[in-house]
Write a protein that holds these residues in place. Structure first.
Motif, mmCIF file in Angstrom:
data_model
loop_
_atom_site.group_PDB
_atom_site.id
_atom_site.type_symbol
_atom_site.label_atom_id
_atom_site.label_comp_id
_atom_site.label_asym_id
_atom_site.label_seq_id
_atom_site.Cartn_x
_atom_site.Cartn_y
_atom_site.Cartn_z
ATOM 1 N N HIS A 281 -6.904 21.481 -24.406
ATOM 2 C CA HIS A 281 -7.829 20.630 -25.178
ATOM 3 C C HIS A 281 -7.304 20.429 -26.594
ATOM 4 N N ARG A 309 -11.837 16.879 -17.287
ATOM 5 C CA ARG A 309 -12.944 16.352 -18.079
ATOM 6 C C ARG A 309 -13.328 17.343 -19.189
ATOM 7 N N LEU A 310 -13.331 18.606 -18.805
ATOM 8 C CA LEU A 310 -13.714 19.630 -19.772
ATOM 9 C C LEU A 310 -12.727 19.699 -20.937
ATOM 10 N N ASP A 313 -13.588 16.850 -23.234
ATOM 11 C CA ASP A 313 -14.835 17.130 -23.962
ATOM 12 C C ASP A 313 -14.613 18.161 -25.069
ATOM 13 N N ALA A 314 -13.772 19.142 -24.784
ATOM 14 C CA ALA A 314 -13.563 20.212 -25.766
ATOM 15 C C ALA A 314 -12.729 19.756 -26.960
ATOM 16 N N ALA A 316 -13.568 17.019 -28.465
ATOM 17 C CA ALA A 316 -14.515 16.153 -29.184
ATOM 18 C C ALA A 316 -14.711 16.518 -30.659
ATOM 19 N N ASP A 320 -14.681 13.800 -33.653
ATOM 20 C CA ASP A 320 -15.895 13.602 -34.441
ATOM 21 C C ASP A 320 -15.625 13.717 -35.943
ATOM 22 N N SER A 325 -15.569 9.188 -31.951
ATOM 23 C CA SER A 325 -15.956 9.676 -30.618
ATOM 24 C C SER A 325 -15.694 8.621 -29.541
ATOM 25 N N ARG A 328 -12.283 8.484 -27.061
ATOM 26 C CA ARG A 328 -12.010 9.265 -25.852
ATOM 27 C C ARG A 328 -12.559 8.528 -24.645
ATOM 28 N N TYR A 330 -12.683 8.237 -20.198
ATOM 29 C CA TYR A 330 -12.521 9.039 -18.979
ATOM 30 C C TYR A 330 -13.069 8.295 -17.768
#
Ligand code: GCU
Length: 362
Positions: A281, A309-310, A313-314, A316, A320, A325, A328, A330
């Motif tokens: 990530h 996916r994780l 997300d990690a 993010a 931010d 945001s 990204r 997916y």
């Protein structure tokens, strides 16, 4: 996915330094995390070498470009496709079995190739059966139709996908490097060469890769700020999926089959992934605030869609920091391990939103 795995916070450096804003991220976190990822995961790459681009044959939308990148080595042969009008975006990425594997119009050449069933590779050489075998992985006509350019090259021109040949390649380049690090470095040499030609907008370059090439594309963009974005398709372990995230290919699996891909240092983390200071990530976060697209396939358990996916997300919290945001993207496509025209349609939809490119590179 593996339940409540705890991933390192990208906003706390391994030495405990907290990252408070975007400037802090640029100045401190980027160099620190790049160094940690190189040390733990990818190993070194050669310094940027001077390249020399020579225009070769051309037909319809295609221009062949030979990019010489080391005195003792054959050039990278890039097939560049350009639309009739100035290209809006430029997609760049390697292929597995030579440029003729994605474009039937090209000639088969005598390069060494890793044997793969179903690709028409005979005695480690492409055959007529290799022609067009991966045409559906790169829908060139669709990409051109939407006003973009696309460049592709055989991964083996940068580093053959084989332990001994990869070691020899590293030697020729003066560094003991893994294939993923060399392929990532190759993305940058291709960008250098394309820049010399003046044919395409290199400030709009999106690096793409499927699977092992998705792993390489992510590291290329993490290290080279000139790329405006990245597509990591079904990139799995050592790609978008953090190693800590169990399910599918492990570090041990990677080293059993492909010991030449990553740094030997990574093998020490097999079974003790939580000892890594970084994880994938953070590689995704190193692209911020540039546009990152991760794509999975529902039946690709080896890559682990939920884990990919994780990882995204990690990353993010870093996007931010930049108010990015929306940078990204997916999707998960139904089906197995592949990159398809349907995947490409979604990539193009995402990257065509021009605002994603307004962001300054790091
Ligand atoms: C193997 C490997 C994966 C890799 C894939 C590919 O399955 O285990 O890590 O992503 O090949 O490159 O297609």
């Amino acid at each position: 996915v593996g339940g409540n795995i705890l991933l390192p916070d990208p906003l706390i450096l391994p030495d405990g330094t907290p990252i408070r804003d975007a400037t802090d991220w640029r100045l401190r976190a980027v160099p620190a995390w790049r160094a940690v990822c190189a040390a733990e995961i990818y190993g070194p790459a050669p310094p940027a070498s001077p390249v020399h681009a020579t225009l070769g044959g051309a037909a319809a939308a295609r221009t062949d470009i030979d990019i010489a990148f080391a005195p003792s080595l054959a050039p990278i042969r890039v097939a560049l496709y350009r639309p009739a009008n100035p290209a809006r975006l430029l997609f760049v990425g390697p292929n597995y079995a030579g440029n003729a594997s994605v474009d039937r119009a090209l000639e088969i050449d005598g390069r060494w190739m890793r044997a793969e069933p179903g690709w028409g590779i005979v005695a480690n050489r492409a055959s007529e059966a290799t022609r067009g075998v991966h045409a559906d992985r790169l829908p060139i006509a669709d990409i051109l139709e939407r006003g973009h350019a696309v460049a592709t090259w055989y991964d083996g021109d940068v580093c053959p996908d084989d332990g001994d040949l990869c070691a020899a390649r590293g030697k020729a380049l003066g560094v003991s490097a893994g294939a993923i690090a060399l392929w990532a470095w190759g993305f940058s040499r291709v960008l250098d060469g394309l820049q010399q030609t003046g044919l395409v907008p290199i400030d709009k370059a999106v690096a793409f890769g499927h699977s092992r090439h998705g792993k390489a594309a992510l590291w290329a963009v993490a290290k080279d700020s000139r790329f405006a974005g990245v597509i990591a398709n079904n990139s799995g372990a050592g790609g978008a999926r953090p190693f800590r995230c169990q399910g599918g290919e492990t570090i041990g699996d990677l080293f059993r089959r492909f010991p030449h891909w990553f740094s030997p240092a990574l093998a020490n983390f097999a079974g003790r992934e939580t000892a890594l200071a970084a994880d994938q990530h953070i590689v995704l976060a190193l692209a911020a605030p540039r546009a990152v697209y991760v794509a999975s396939a529902s039946a690709d358990a080896w890559a682990n869609p939920a884990g990919e996916r994780l990882g995204l997300d990690a990353a993010a919290p870093v996007f931010d920091l930049f108010g990015a945001s929306d940078a990204r993207g997916y999707h998960v496509r139904d089906g197995g391990h592949a990159i398809t025209p349907a995947d490409w349609a979604q990539f193009l939809d995402f990257f065509e939103i021009g605002a994603r490119f307004a962001r300054v590179a790091l």
